[in-house]
Motif scaffolding. Structure first.
Motif, PDB file in Angstrom:
ATOM      1  N   SER A 106       0.804  -1.265  -0.111  1.00 22.01           N
ATOM      2  CA  SER A 106      -0.102  -0.114   0.182  1.00 22.01           C
ATOM      3  C   SER A 106       0.984   1.351   0.352  1.00 22.01           C
ATOM      4  CB  SER A 106      -1.005  -0.382   1.384  1.00 22.01           C
ATOM      5  OG  SER A 106      -0.125  -0.101   2.751  1.00 22.01           O
ATOM      6  N   SER A 107       2.328   1.123  -0.490  1.00 18.77           N
ATOM      7  CA  SER A 107       2.789   2.420   0.331  1.00 18.77           C
ATOM      8  C   SER A 107       3.216   2.834  -1.315  1.00 18.77           C
ATOM      9  CB  SER A 107       4.474   2.080   0.626  1.00 18.77           C
ATOM     10  OG  SER A 107       5.451   2.674   0.785  1.00 18.77           O
ATOM     11  N   GLY A 108       2.177   4.159  -1.511  1.00 19.54           N
ATOM     12  CA  GLY A 108       3.110   4.699  -2.687  1.00 19.54           C
ATOM     13  C   GLY A 108       1.597   3.920  -3.646  1.00 19.54           C
ATOM     14  N   ARG A 109       1.056   3.789  -2.931  1.00 22.04           N
ATOM     15  CA  ARG A 109       0.262   2.948  -4.415  1.00 22.04           C
ATOM     16  C   ARG A 109      -1.265   4.070  -4.539  1.00 22.04           C
ATOM     17  NH1 ARG A 109      -2.935  -2.387  -1.878  1.00 22.04           N
ATOM     18  NH2 ARG A 109      -4.825   0.017  -0.747  1.00 22.04           N
ATOM     19  N   PRO A 110      -1.220   4.277  -6.056  1.00 24.99           N
ATOM     20  CA  PRO A 110      -2.143   4.948  -6.542  1.00 24.99           C
ATOM     21  C   PRO A 110      -3.497   4.180  -6.905  1.00 24.99           C
ATOM     22  CG  PRO A 110      -1.180   3.686  -8.584  1.00 24.99           C
ATOM     23  CD  PRO A 110      -0.610   2.971  -7.077  1.00 24.99           C
ATOM     24  N   ASP A 111      -4.802   4.391  -5.104  1.00 26.67           N
ATOM     25  CA  ASP A 111      -5.763   3.905  -4.579  1.00 26.67           C
ATOM     26  C   ASP A 111      -6.639   5.305  -5.481  1.00 26.67           C
ATOM     27  OD1 ASP A 111      -4.870   1.620  -3.658  1.00 26.67           O
ATOM     28  OD2 ASP A 111      -5.517   2.941  -1.785  1.00 26.67           O
ATOM     29  N   VAL A 112      -6.516   5.992  -5.269  1.00 24.11           N
ATOM     30  CA  VAL A 112      -7.562   7.279  -6.498  1.00 24.11           C
ATOM     31  C   VAL A 112      -8.211   6.557  -7.692  1.00 24.11           C
ATOM     32  CG1 VAL A 112      -8.273   9.431  -6.777  1.00 24.11           C
ATOM     33  CG2 VAL A 112      -7.617   8.818  -4.410  1.00 24.11           C
ATOM     34  N   LEU A 113      -6.722   6.183  -8.709  1.00 22.38           N
ATOM     35  CA  LEU A 113      -6.709   6.418  -9.748  1.00 22.38           C
ATOM     36  C   LEU A 113      -7.433   4.394 -10.101  1.00 22.38           C
ATOM     37  CD1 LEU A 113      -3.389   7.531 -10.731  1.00 22.38           C
ATOM     38  CD2 LEU A 113      -5.645   8.291 -11.392  1.00 22.38           C
ATOM     39  N   LEU A 114      -7.031   3.851  -8.915  1.00 20.20           N
ATOM     40  CA  LEU A 114      -7.309   2.449  -9.211  1.00 20.20           C
ATOM     41  C   LEU A 114      -9.388   1.837  -9.072  1.00 20.20           C
ATOM     42  CD1 LEU A 114      -4.415   0.553  -7.350  1.00 20.20           C
ATOM     43  CD2 LEU A 114      -4.895   0.909 -10.037  1.00 20.20           C
ATOM     44  N   ASP A 115      -9.693   2.859  -7.355  1.00 16.68           N
ATOM     45  CA  ASP A 115     -11.060   3.070  -7.587  1.00 16.68           C
ATOM     46  C   ASP A 115     -11.573   3.458  -9.330  1.00 16.68           C
ATOM     47  OD1 ASP A 115     -10.215   1.963  -5.395  1.00 16.68           O
ATOM     48  OD2 ASP A 115      -9.887   4.284  -3.698  1.00 16.68           O
ATOM     49  N   ALA A 116     -11.173   4.411  -9.010  1.00 13.06           N
ATOM     50  CA  ALA A 116     -11.825   5.210 -10.284  1.00 13.06           C
ATOM     51  C   ALA A 116     -12.055   4.112 -12.064  1.00 13.06           C
ATOM     52  CB  ALA A 116     -10.773   6.783 -11.214  1.00 13.06           C
ATOM     53  N   LEU A 117     -11.007   3.017 -11.794  1.00 10.02           N
ATOM     54  CA  LEU A 117     -10.835   2.193 -13.179  1.00 10.02           C
ATOM     55  C   LEU A 117     -12.250   1.521 -12.441  1.00 10.02           C
ATOM     56  CD1 LEU A 117      -7.316   0.698 -13.463  1.00 10.02           C
ATOM     57  CD2 LEU A 117      -9.489   2.212 -14.893  1.00 10.02           C
ATOM     58  N   CYS A 118     -12.953   1.588 -11.281  1.00  9.37           N
ATOM     59  CA  CYS A 118     -13.568   0.561 -10.925  1.00  9.37           C
ATOM     60  C   CYS A 118     -15.374   1.231 -10.524  1.00  9.37           C
ATOM     61  CB  CYS A 118     -13.814   0.036  -9.448  1.00  9.37           C
ATOM     62  SG  CYS A 118     -12.530  -0.696  -8.835  1.00  9.37           S
ATOM     63  N   GLU A 119     -14.940   2.687 -10.643  1.00 12.88           N
ATOM     64  CA  GLU A 119     -16.742   3.526 -10.755  1.00 12.88           C
ATOM     65  C   GLU A 119     -16.637   3.902 -11.924  1.00 12.88           C
ATOM     66  OE1 GLU A 119     -16.427   7.005  -8.758  1.00 12.88           O
ATOM     67  OE2 GLU A 119     -14.738   6.040  -6.982  1.00 12.88           O
ATOM     68  N   LEU A 120     -15.538   3.293 -13.397  1.00 13.69           N
ATOM     69  CA  LEU A 120     -16.201   3.233 -14.710  1.00 13.69           C
ATOM     70  C   LEU A 120     -16.307   2.364 -15.046  1.00 13.69           C
ATOM     71  CD1 LEU A 120     -13.353   6.552 -15.394  1.00 13.69           C
ATOM     72  CD2 LEU A 120     -15.556   6.556 -15.577  1.00 13.69           C
ATOM     73  N   ASP A 121     -16.322   1.028 -14.454  1.00 16.66           N
ATOM     74  CA  ASP A 121     -16.539  -0.778 -14.782  1.00 16.66           C
ATOM     75  C   ASP A 121     -15.729  -0.739 -16.308  1.00 16.66           C
ATOM     76  OD1 ASP A 121     -17.969  -2.705 -14.902  1.00 16.66           O
ATOM     77  OD2 ASP A 121     -19.662  -2.274 -15.661  1.00 16.66           O
ATOM     78  N   ARG A 122     -14.244  -0.337 -16.012  1.00 23.99           N
ATOM     79  CA  ARG A 122     -13.270  -1.283 -16.521  1.00 23.99           C
ATOM     80  C   ARG A 122     -12.829  -2.163 -15.777  1.00 23.99           C
ATOM     81  NH1 ARG A 122     -15.543   2.706 -18.174  1.00 23.99           N
ATOM     82  NH2 ARG A 122     -13.775   4.890 -19.584  1.00 23.99           N
ATOM     83  N   ARG A 123     -12.576  -3.165 -17.924  1.00 18.86           N
ATOM     84  CA  ARG A 123     -12.606  -5.410 -17.411  1.00 18.86           C
ATOM     85  C   ARG A 123     -11.630  -4.874 -18.363  1.00 18.86           C
ATOM     86  NH1 ARG A 123     -15.917  -7.183 -14.004  1.00 18.86           N
ATOM     87  NH2 ARG A 123     -18.267  -5.723 -13.484  1.00 18.86           N
ATOM     88  N   ASP A 124     -11.125  -6.267 -18.004  1.00 15.70           N
ATOM     89  CA  ASP A 124     -10.493  -6.964 -19.376  1.00 15.70           C
ATOM     90  C   ASP A 124      -8.568  -5.891 -19.029  1.00 15.70           C
ATOM     91  OD1 ASP A 124      -9.420  -9.534 -20.750  1.00 15.70           O
ATOM     92  OD2 ASP A 124      -9.648  -7.751 -22.961  1.00 15.70           O
ATOM     93  N   LEU A 125      -8.215  -6.314 -17.591  1.00 17.14           N
ATOM     94  CA  LEU A 125      -7.627  -5.182 -17.617  1.00 17.14           C
ATOM     95  C   LEU A 125      -5.632  -6.440 -17.461  1.00 17.14           C
ATOM     96  CD1 LEU A 125      -8.587  -2.234 -15.319  1.00 17.14           C
ATOM     97  CD2 LEU A 125      -8.492  -2.364 -18.017  1.00 17.14           C
ATOM     98  N   HIS A 126      -5.117  -5.772 -17.657  1.00 22.28           N
ATOM     99  CA  HIS A 126      -3.444  -5.823 -17.798  1.00 22.28           C
ATOM    100  C   HIS A 126      -2.503  -5.782 -16.786  1.00 22.28           C
ATOM    101  CE1 HIS A 126       0.524  -7.677 -20.022  1.00 22.28           C
ATOM    102  NE2 HIS A 126       0.217  -8.107 -18.317  1.00 22.28           N
ATOM    103  N   VAL A 127      -2.414  -5.498 -15.754  1.00 21.52           N
ATOM    104  CA  VAL A 127      -1.837  -4.627 -15.004  1.00 21.52           C
ATOM    105  C   VAL A 127      -0.156  -5.030 -14.924  1.00 21.52           C
ATOM    106  CG1 VAL A 127      -3.852  -3.930 -12.808  1.00 21.52           C
ATOM    107  CG2 VAL A 127      -2.726  -5.743 -12.887  1.00 21.52           C
ATOM    108  N   TYR A 128       0.728  -4.207 -14.614  1.00 21.26           N
ATOM    109  CA  TYR A 128       2.022  -5.107 -14.453  1.00 21.26           C
ATOM    110  C   TYR A 128       2.408  -3.872 -13.141  1.00 21.26           C
ATOM    111  CZ  TYR A 128       2.359  -5.711 -19.879  1.00 21.26           C
ATOM    112  OH  TYR A 128       2.808  -6.111 -20.402  1.00 21.26           O
ATOM    113  N   VAL A 129       2.562  -4.632 -12.202  1.00 19.81           N
ATOM    114  CA  VAL A 129       3.037  -4.388 -10.953  1.00 19.81           C
ATOM    115  C   VAL A 129       3.558  -5.166  -9.777  1.00 19.81           C
ATOM    116  CG1 VAL A 129       0.230  -5.738  -9.831  1.00 19.81           C
ATOM    117  CG2 VAL A 129       1.199  -3.308  -8.314  1.00 19.81           C
TER     118      VAL A 129
END
Length: 249
Positions: A29-52
């Motif tokens: 959770s250190s330095g994690r962009p939660d506001v941006l990640l939560d926005a993906l959920c609010e916009l209902d984005r799917r089928d994502l490939h994350v490098y993390v």
């Protein structure tokens, strides 16, 4: 002056399409962009490939994307969340497991215009010989393996060829940033953030404090604004504070 500050996170993240690849900064959770990640959920984005670096230990951040079934593939070093493995073995999400240092260098290489490099990490192991399972079938059998990688002997040591990562988007979080996109990270929260920012074709940065353009001393800039497209305030609490600070610390 180019002003990269945006007030509405949803209008910025709306550019992320279903099926996009996203390089995500943070370590746990250190330095994690939660506001941006939560926005993906609010916009209902799917089928994502994350490098993390890691999925996390709960259902926040990338863990929320997993919990809501929004991930197609995870390229990571430490996907420690048990529910991730439940989905992985059930064929619901793909896993490309990458040594941590290799992941960092792949992100840096992609952001630096380097298409590939040789490293001894992972050479001769199942991560590189074509035997690691990328995807399971819903019935539990192996549906697909990670492709085998090129090996080469250099000065008597075995190396493996790794490709640089260029993601569609980069999501990062910084302690301070200015309207030109110059960013300063705080202590260990720097972690993968500069690398994720570099590797994204379009990079969004959430910042805890927005400062004036001349507030950050050049030596305090950990990531220059050339790598950042849009800057947003990270939290509602931060949004309630004055937008501009004069402190350079």
């Amino acid at each position: 002056m180019i002003d990269k500050f945006r007030e509405d996170v949803l209008s910025v993240v709306d550019r992320v399409h279903d099926g996009a690849s996203i390089a995500v900064g943070g370590f746990g959770s250190s330095g994690r962009p939660d506001v941006l990640l939560d926005a993906l959920c609010e916009l209902d984005r799917r089928d994502l490939h994350v490098y993390v670096n890691n999925v996390g230990h709960d259902f926040t951040g990338v863990g929320r994307l997993l919990h809501e079934g929004r991930l197609r593939r995870v390229t990571a070093s430490f996907p420690i969340l048990q529910e991730f493995y439940d989905d992985y073995f059930a064929g619901k999400v793909e896993l490309e497991l990458v040594p941590q240092g290799t992941l960092a260098e792949r992100l840096r290489a992609g952001g630096s215009g380097i298409p590939a490099f040789f490293t001894p990490s992972g050479a001769g192991t199942m991560l590189a010989d074509g035997s690691f399972t990328l995807r399971y079938s819903p019935e539990g059998g192996v549906a697909e393996h990670v492709p085998a990688k090129e090996h080469r002997m250099i000065n008597g040591r075995q190396y493996v060829l790794e490709e640089g990562i260029v993601a569609d988007f980069g999501f990062v979080k910084a302690h301070r940033g200015d309207r030109k996109g110059n960013l300063r990270f705080r202590l260990s929260a720097r972690n993968f953030n500069p690398l994720a920012a570099m590797s994204g074709r379009h990079t969004f940065a959430e910042v805890e404090r927005l400062v004036e353009v001349d507030a950050l001393h050049p030596d305090d800039v950990h990531l220059p604004g050339v790598f950042v497209d849009d800057v947003l305030l990270a939290t509602r609490a931060a949004a309630d504070q004055p937008l501009m600070e004069r402190s350079a610390s």
